[in-house]
Design an enzyme around this catalytic site. Sequence first.
Site, mmCIF file in Angstrom:
data_model
loop_
_atom_site.group_PDB
_atom_site.id
_atom_site.type_symbol
_atom_site.label_atom_id
_atom_site.label_comp_id
_atom_site.label_asym_id
_atom_site.label_seq_id
_atom_site.Cartn_x
_atom_site.Cartn_y
_atom_site.Cartn_z
ATOM 1 N N GLU A 1 0.809 -1.218 0.000
ATOM 2 C CA GLU A 1 0.000 0.000 0.000
ATOM 3 C C GLU A 1 0.844 1.271 0.000
ATOM 4 O O GLU A 1 1.666 1.468 0.891
ATOM 5 C CB GLU A 1 -0.900 0.005 1.243
ATOM 6 C CG GLU A 1 -1.790 1.219 1.348
ATOM 7 C CD GLU A 1 -2.656 1.216 2.601
ATOM 8 O OE1 GLU A 1 -3.646 1.960 2.623
ATOM 9 O OE2 GLU A 1 -2.340 0.476 3.558
ATOM 10 N N GLU B 1 -12.527 2.851 5.133
ATOM 11 C CA GLU B 1 -11.412 3.144 6.034
ATOM 12 C C GLU B 1 -11.336 4.666 6.236
ATOM 13 O O GLU B 1 -10.419 5.332 5.765
ATOM 14 C CB GLU B 1 -10.091 2.597 5.471
ATOM 15 C CG GLU B 1 -9.000 2.538 6.540
ATOM 16 C CD GLU B 1 -7.640 2.180 5.976
ATOM 17 O OE1 GLU B 1 -7.050 1.204 6.465
ATOM 18 O OE2 GLU B 1 -7.161 2.870 5.064
#
Length: 265
Positions: free
Chosen positions: A148, A247
């Site tokens: 990520e 998120e």
Amino acid sequence: MTYSVNCSILLTELPLLQRPAAAKAAGFDAVEFWWPFASSVPGDAELTRFERAVTDAGVQLTALNFSAGDMPAGDRGLVSWPERSSEFKDNIDVVAGIGGRLGCAFFNALYGNRQDGHTPESQDELAVINLAAAAAGVARIGGTVLLEPLSGAPHYPLRTAGDALRVISRVTGATGAGNIKLLADFYHLAVNGEDVAAVTEKHAPDFGHIQIADNPGRGAPGTGELPLGEWIARSRQLGYAGYIALEYKEPAETAFDWALHQRAS
């Protein structure tokens, strides 16, 4: 639309182990977590309590982070951190065990900050070794490692999709590992100045997982200016079939109002 609630950033008014049930009560069937333990190798009792919280809630665990160090203190992963490399490797079997027992197949390995006293080259070489080990570890349960790009972490070297994809290509070329994918967090990419629409057009087949929050503010969809719905729809058109992970930061009482409005319409 299949959403997954990240219970490490949402529903934080509740104790961690109560959050899966709260997500279920809000109408969601899937959850994910950052590493939910203080230690990289928690005891059996801790593991059992966490796993029961998920199974008793009747939700699917869709993604889990590898141990990433002390996130509130600024740590962002152990993959390229020489002094904690053995800790990361010890964590792999624990992560794979949780995944195997709960049917989770996606595991986010945060790359780690640049460390004083080590060259970027040496840290990158270590990352190749550790990502290959992680990929082999979760391959036993049919798992995929996620890599990520992040925003807001000045010493974290992966900021763009290209940064992460170059690492993935390097690991694949060196070891043959085929189960490492890009975690496309649309919020982080957008904050870092990435053209998310262009990234989606070019790399949607490389997405292993998608996470969303709006910007500015990292709030719920619709609180900012990002065309999240367009990016998600295009990713679907180009073949992404996984969960869309929520998120973002929002008080529990209003955390999912946007989704209720969406369902009503």
